[in-house]
Design a protein around this motif. Structure first.
Motif, PDB file in Angstrom:
ATOM      1  N   TRP A 294       0.839  -1.194   0.000  1.00 59.57           N
ATOM      2  CA  TRP A 294       0.000   0.000   0.000  1.00 59.57           C
ATOM      3  C   TRP A 294       0.875   1.244   0.000  1.00 59.57           C
ATOM      4  CZ3 TRP A 294      -5.350  -0.600   0.033  1.00 59.57           C
ATOM      5  CH2 TRP A 294      -5.824  -1.886   0.335  1.00 59.57           C
ATOM      6  N   ARG A 327      -8.315   2.241   0.979  1.00 63.37           N
ATOM      7  CA  ARG A 327      -8.873   1.964   2.309  1.00 63.37           C
ATOM      8  C   ARG A 327      -8.531   3.149   3.196  1.00 63.37           C
ATOM      9  NH1 ARG A 327      -4.550  -2.674   4.509  1.00 63.37           N
ATOM     10  NH2 ARG A 327      -2.893  -1.181   4.916  1.00 63.37           N
ATOM     11  N   TRP A 329      -8.469   4.980   7.169  1.00 58.83           N
ATOM     12  CA  TRP A 329      -8.322   4.774   8.614  1.00 58.83           C
ATOM     13  C   TRP A 329      -8.831   6.029   9.307  1.00 58.83           C
ATOM     14  CZ3 TRP A 329      -5.100   0.478  10.303  1.00 58.83           C
ATOM     15  CH2 TRP A 329      -4.499  -0.242   9.258  1.00 58.83           C
ATOM     16  N   MET A 335     -10.236   0.833  10.643  1.00 57.08           N
ATOM     17  CA  MET A 335     -10.028   0.773   9.198  1.00 57.08           C
ATOM     18  C   MET A 335     -11.279   0.172   8.565  1.00 57.08           C
ATOM     19  SD  MET A 335      -8.752  -1.411   6.530  1.00 57.08           S
ATOM     20  CE  MET A 335      -7.528  -2.615   7.038  1.00 57.08           C
ATOM     21  N   GLN A 336     -11.529   0.515   7.310  1.00 61.34           N
ATOM     22  CA  GLN A 336     -12.717  -0.013   6.625  1.00 61.34           C
ATOM     23  C   GLN A 336     -12.649  -1.526   6.473  1.00 61.34           C
ATOM     24  OE1 GLN A 336     -12.219   3.196   3.240  1.00 61.34           O
ATOM     25  NE2 GLN A 336     -14.162   2.128   3.041  1.00 61.34           N
ATOM     26  N   PRO A 337     -13.785  -2.214   6.539  1.00 61.94           N
ATOM     27  CA  PRO A 337     -13.772  -3.654   6.265  1.00 61.94           C
ATOM     28  C   PRO A 337     -13.497  -3.920   4.782  1.00 61.94           C
ATOM     29  CG  PRO A 337     -16.008  -2.887   6.692  1.00 61.94           C
ATOM     30  CD  PRO A 337     -15.101  -1.726   6.932  1.00 61.94           C
ATOM     31  N   GLU A 338     -12.979  -5.111   4.528  1.00 60.72           N
ATOM     32  CA  GLU A 338     -12.425  -5.426   3.223  1.00 60.72           C
ATOM     33  C   GLU A 338     -13.485  -5.702   2.150  1.00 60.72           C
ATOM     34  OE1 GLU A 338      -9.218  -8.864   1.820  1.00 60.72           O
ATOM     35  OE2 GLU A 338      -9.272  -8.115   3.869  1.00 60.72           O
ATOM     36  N   TRP A 354     -13.759  -1.631   1.229  1.00 58.88           N
ATOM     37  CA  TRP A 354     -12.709  -1.003   0.427  1.00 58.88           C
ATOM     38  C   TRP A 354     -13.222  -0.704  -0.980  1.00 58.88           C
ATOM     39  CZ3 TRP A 354      -8.002  -4.848   1.200  1.00 58.88           C
ATOM     40  CH2 TRP A 354      -7.653  -4.877   2.556  1.00 58.88           C
TER      41      TRP A 354
ATOM     42  N   GLN B 336     -15.985  -4.697  12.192  1.00 62.06           N
ATOM     43  CA  GLN B 336     -14.536  -4.914  12.323  1.00 62.06           C
ATOM     44  C   GLN B 336     -13.927  -5.372  11.001  1.00 62.06           C
ATOM     45  OE1 GLN B 336     -15.234  -7.518  16.163  1.00 62.06           O
ATOM     46  NE2 GLN B 336     -13.072  -7.109  15.872  1.00 62.06           N
ATOM     47  N   PRO B 337     -12.691  -4.973  10.726  1.00 60.23           N
ATOM     48  CA  PRO B 337     -12.022  -5.493   9.530  1.00 60.23           C
ATOM     49  C   PRO B 337     -11.694  -6.980   9.706  1.00 60.23           C
ATOM     50  CG  PRO B 337     -10.549  -4.050  10.756  1.00 60.23           C
ATOM     51  CD  PRO B 337     -11.884  -3.986  11.433  1.00 60.23           C
ATOM     52  N   GLU B 338     -11.569  -7.643   8.563  1.00 59.43           N
ATOM     53  CA  GLU B 338     -11.506  -9.101   8.541  1.00 59.43           C
ATOM     54  C   GLU B 338     -10.154  -9.656   8.978  1.00 59.43           C
ATOM     55  OE1 GLU B 338     -12.422 -12.320   4.962  1.00 59.43           O
ATOM     56  OE2 GLU B 338     -13.309 -10.328   4.945  1.00 59.43           O
ATOM     57  N   SER B 339      -9.090  -9.074   8.479  1.00 64.76           N
ATOM     58  CA  SER B 339      -7.819  -9.791   8.478  1.00 64.76           C
ATOM     59  C   SER B 339      -6.725  -9.085   9.280  1.00 64.76           C
ATOM     60  CB  SER B 339      -7.380  -9.942   7.016  1.00 64.76           C
ATOM     61  OG  SER B 339      -5.997  -9.934   6.886  1.00 64.76           O
ATOM     62  N   GLN B 342      -3.855  -7.453   7.271  1.00 70.77           N
ATOM     63  CA  GLN B 342      -4.041  -6.122   6.710  1.00 70.77           C
ATOM     64  C   GLN B 342      -3.881  -5.028   7.761  1.00 70.77           C
ATOM     65  OE1 GLN B 342      -4.240  -5.143   3.665  1.00 70.77           O
ATOM     66  NE2 GLN B 342      -4.512  -7.084   2.593  1.00 70.77           N
ATOM     67  N   LEU B 343      -3.860  -5.412   9.029  1.00 70.52           N
ATOM     68  CA  LEU B 343      -3.739  -4.419  10.110  1.00 70.52           C
ATOM     69  C   LEU B 343      -2.362  -4.425  10.747  1.00 70.52           C
ATOM     70  CD1 LEU B 343      -7.150  -5.105  11.898  1.00 70.52           C
ATOM     71  CD2 LEU B 343      -6.615  -3.212  10.365  1.00 70.52           C
ATOM     72  N   ASN B 352      -7.772  -5.189  15.780  1.00 70.06           N
ATOM     73  CA  ASN B 352      -9.238  -5.309  15.954  1.00 70.06           C
ATOM     74  C   ASN B 352      -9.856  -6.094  14.805  1.00 70.06           C
ATOM     75  OD1 ASN B 352      -9.061  -3.290  14.017  1.00 70.06           O
ATOM     76  ND2 ASN B 352     -10.854  -2.198  14.759  1.00 70.06           N
ATOM     77  N   TRP B 354     -11.308  -9.607  13.006  1.00 68.55           N
ATOM     78  CA  TRP B 354     -12.222 -10.642  13.494  1.00 68.55           C
ATOM     79  C   TRP B 354     -11.475 -11.621  14.385  1.00 68.55           C
ATOM     80  CZ3 TRP B 354     -14.890 -12.608   8.355  1.00 68.55           C
ATOM     81  CH2 TRP B 354     -15.601 -11.552   7.777  1.00 68.55           C
TER      82      TRP B 354
END
Lengths: 367, 367
Positions: A294, A327, A329, A335-338, A354, B336-339, B342-343, B352, B354
């Motif tokens: 990114w 994306r 923050w 952060m936005q969900p994917e 995203w 919440q963001p998934e992964s 990515q954080l 934060n 899942w």
């Protein structure tokens, strides 16, 4: 120009009621959205009200109910101006339609979001003048536009918590970007609830009622609620799911256009990000490799705490088909969900996944 | 009991400074966290202060600097009690370590989050008594615990915006769950900043200074900042990245334990969800099929707007290895963001994503 003084290339989802958004590129890089570009979301025919005879009623849990003409509103209260972004809860619903169909709802792109400088008076000042009673937990708004979406048909309405109504940013506005409000955008007076879904910024407001409970209007109690994915919206009665209010963090890519053909090489990407109530946009990232690496975009301008943040960056587009992802923050590091698939819901609200666009970059011809 | 009166099965990440969290199951289903279970995050040795001679200094941009003994604090201001959750910014860092190593930081699980009933006085009342000046935009705190993490070593400190300091929920607390504060948890007096990362709830506070700028303490200016993934934290100076403050929406699965062996069939899943500043937990979903289908958990209790929401549900665990995933939604419909990948960030803050646990379910033997 199309209907209602809007630009010729407006994306018109419906003519009656009029529902239209500007093409994404029209929003790129502009802090304020021109009146000819500002999105328009309606649930019924546009009322044509006579400002000379129009009156605002303030009643319910107040010590002194008020009837106010436009002149009295201007004379009795201090004029305020605030730059705020308005966003429809259905913004970016189009992304959900790739996951699963949503019958009966318009396929809004990223253009159901626009920013204006609003002028009017603080709702808090008007409620204070009426003597808001401590038992008043919600402030309800009524408008004259009758919508066929409710059964039986019902005039549009909604409510916000009293705390938000008494916050200084919530306005009763008669002007937009320094121009008198047009009929399309709510003349003679509309509510502006910064940081909340557009559905609560009620146009053509004619009655403000302080209540113990939220409004029982269809557009508060039944519509604009996030249902779980398996729910049947045609049978979901009042109070089911999550009532939408403050806006969740989201962003969009405005330029280039989705499916654009560009030249490989340096490519400017621009968009907006919007953090809801009490949050700011802290960072925006862009990826052209599916989210592996990114780059941080430049945050160009956020004209007020209640407005979007315009961002831009330059990437090196390789030849071929490229997916561009962004994306955002917020200031809490949320952060936005994917994935839109994980957010899909039966009425298609709050697609804040995203943003993704696909472009085709042609190799530069060696000179 | 281990050190400091904590339960024997406390997960001790470091003894000196003492950093420990309870096992996840100890937090499941309990609105308040017992003092023997409450997590403890320290950056230096625990000060042993004499409450008889201890004084709090209030200075900086105030009309009347104050020196207050504990007795004066109790006598001059109205006692307040509030249930609030405290959460370390490094909570759930362990999930990041599966993505990439984070040298020098403890592998906190979901137990760096605990809830207590705090008793003390409003910071706002103390600042008002001192006559907070309009130029004061930040309120800084100083404590005597010297940390070797800063170069040169530095006593712990930090700051919060004046608006948060003047909000009624921010306390100077001398008791926790009705018991006098212990040395480990900040006796004789600590700051409690509900809805903000634990790092700002400064223990053993002895000086409160109203300033124009945020504190320049190492733990405000350099640590507790979210750096972009490619940043080198050993060379990131003050002001780089995103300063952490209000907590982002998150959740954890507390029961069963990760890697538990259970019987196939009905299985109760329990956990917490925490929405930050000004938001509530609106919904928690649980999936046992990788996120294809979700069931809505029951929200059991949220004792105050500043506390976690305990949740539980029952799933039908099939025989074999099962991944259990949860995700929380807040009152703005943010999810919440998934992964965790990515954080991931170099200091391992704000995981934060899942929460996921893996269990093995044995087939029931037919009787």
């Amino acid at each position: 120009m199309t209907q209602w003084g809007k630009r010729a290339d407006m994306v018109v989802h419906e003519s009656d009621p009029f529902n239209a958004e500007p093409p994404p590129g029209a929003l790129a890089g502009a802090v304020l959205t021109g009146l000819d570009s500002f999105y328009s979301r309606n649930h019924g025919p546009i009322p044509d009200l006579n400002p000379e005879t129009w009156e605002l009623v303030v009643d319910g849990l107040v010590d002194t109910p008020l009837n106010l003409s436009l002149g009295q509103l201007r004379d009795r209260f201090v004029e305020q101006t605030l730059t705020a972004t308005m966003q429809c809860a259905g913004n970016l619903r189009a992304g959900f339609l790739k996951v699963r169909d949503i019958p009966g709802e318009d396929p809004w792109g990223p253009g159901a979001t626009s920013t204006a400088e609003w002028t009017g008076v603080r709702l808090a000042d008007v409620l204070s003048a009426a003597g808001l009673q401590p038992a008043a937990a919600h402030i309800a708004f009524e408008a004259p536009d009758v919508s066929q979406l409710a059964t039986p048909p019902q005039a549009y309405g909604g409510s916000i918590p009293a705390a938000k109504a008494m916050a200084g940013e919530t306005l009763l506005a008669w002007a937009m970007n320094g121009e008198p409000l047009t009929a399309l955008h709510g003349a003679p007076l509309r509510v502006v609830v910064p940081g909340w879904i557009g559905a609560r910024s009620i146009k053509w407001v004619q009655r403000i009622t302080a209540r113990r409970e939220p409004s029982d209007n269809y557009f508060q109690a039944t519509a604009y609620r996030l249902l779980p994915p398996q729910a049947d919206p045609t049978h979901a009665g009042p109070g089911v799911g999550l009532s939408l209010g403050a806006i969740a963090l989201n962003s969009a890519i405005l330029s280039p256009d989705d499916q654009a053909h560009v030249q490989a090489g340096p490519l400017e990407i621009a968009g907006y990000a919007l953090a809801g109530e009490d949050r700011g946009v802290a960072r925006v990232d862009v990826s052209i490799d599916g989210g592996d690496r990114w780059v941080q975009a430049e945050l160009v301008s956020q004209p007020s705490a209640w407005a979007w943040c315009q961002w831009r960056t330059t990437v090196l587009a390789p030849p071929g088909d490229v997916e561009i992802i962004a994306r955002a923050w917020d200031t809490t590091a949320a952060m936005q969900p994917e994935s839109a698939a994980q957010l899909w819901n039966p009425k298609g609200y709050v697609n804040n996944s995203w943003p993704r666009i696909h472009i085709h970059a042609s190799a530069r011809i060696a000179s």
